[in-house]
Design a protein around this motif. Sequence first.
Motif: not given
Lengths: 90, 262
Positions: B14, B16, B19-20, B23-24, B27-28
């Motif tokens: 993507h 971003f 470290g943005c 994305g995390t 995922n969640c």
Amino acid sequence: MILAIDETRCKGCNLCTKVCPYKIFKEGKKPNRRGIVVPELDRPERCTNCRLQQLYGRTLCGVCQLTCPDQAIHWIEEKPYELKKVAIEY
Amino acid sequence: MSYEDWYRQDRLPHIFCAGCGNGTIINCTLAAIEQMGWKKDDTVFVSGIGCSSRASGYIVTDSLHTTHGRAIAFATGVKMANKDLNVVVFTGDGDLAAIGGNHFIHACRRNIDLTVVCMNNQIYGMTGGQGSPTTPRGCLSTTTPTGCVETPFDLCELAIAAGANYVSRWTSYHVKELEKAVKAGLETPGFSFIEALVQCPTAFGRRNKFRQVADHVEYLRSHSLLRAKRDRLIEAGEPVPEDMFVVGELARRKRPALGVKP
Ligand SMILES: Cc1ncc(C[n+]2csc(CCOP(=O)(O)OP(=O)(O)O)c2C)c(N)n1
Ligand code: SF4
Ligand code: SF4
Ligand code: SF4
Ligand SMILES: [Mg+2]
């Protein structure tokens, strides 16, 4: 199964090096072709998923994979499958 | 089957920044959705404008990247037209609380059956780092060059006061907790609001003394105050630390809701 970082996706943020309870991810040293310093894996077979994911039929722990903002962490089939001796760490 | 199957693999990586935190959070959210056993054809993602709002474009289901601030308005229409659909909104703090603020409070008031995940990086990331309604006091941004002097919104308190059935706050550090909170939100009929505090290294971290991405994530971890702990402090008549924010489940109730699957 074996833990792997997809070098085409990793952006080198190093968040994975902070979250693994076994400290399997280590900060990398050399930039790759795309100029990104991808972390190195220290004895990835220690990850519970490498040994038990198929037996349990689901991802165990998986904190590194959820944390990785770039969807770069996966477990891939090992061919040929290699038996490894793993010391259990507490 | 895993949550990775919900990503449009052809669209990754993507856009971003390295470290943005966005994305995390995707995922969640997808991991929670995967556990619901929903069909991709029955699920719709809606988002507004902003870095965070790009999320819906990386998912295989039908989705709409609406105009700025209008994600909830569009999602309300989708849900009222077809109650059988599962509708999930990705939004940013600017999209939700600045230009989209009115849609947000009225969707809470109507208690419409949506799940809204807000990636709160406390800044307008996409446009280069202007202050948002959630920029903390004292923080630097291009529009607050000497430090923000305004009091920020507490998005969760706002959602509770306006009537949402489910409200939780976590951060990009708390991946497992966030996954569980999104799942609880998806399961609760009515309006579910999940705020995820995230790092924006490019527009926020760089100006606010977080030189490494991990430093900001560590700040989010160490300044999180569990709701249960906060309640114990209040009960004991002790002061609640002012520099911390409350995380955990903040509301779960059964007010009358709109648009719930019959
Ligand atoms: C009607 C309108 N006004 C202003 C803009 C400019 N704009 C684009 S993104 C944005 C702010 C986004 O902030 P946020 O929702 O917090 O998303 P982030 O990029 O931080 O994830 C603004 C003001 C726009 N695109 N449309
Ligand atoms: S968290 Fe993901 S993107 Fe970041 S360094 Fe690790 S593998 Fe690469
Ligand atoms: S799944 Fe858990 S144990 Fe395995 S590498 Fe990731 S963080 Fe470490
Ligand atoms: S500007 Fe900030 S929010 Fe936008 S992609 Fe970069 S780090 Fe993420
Ligand atoms: Mg923002």
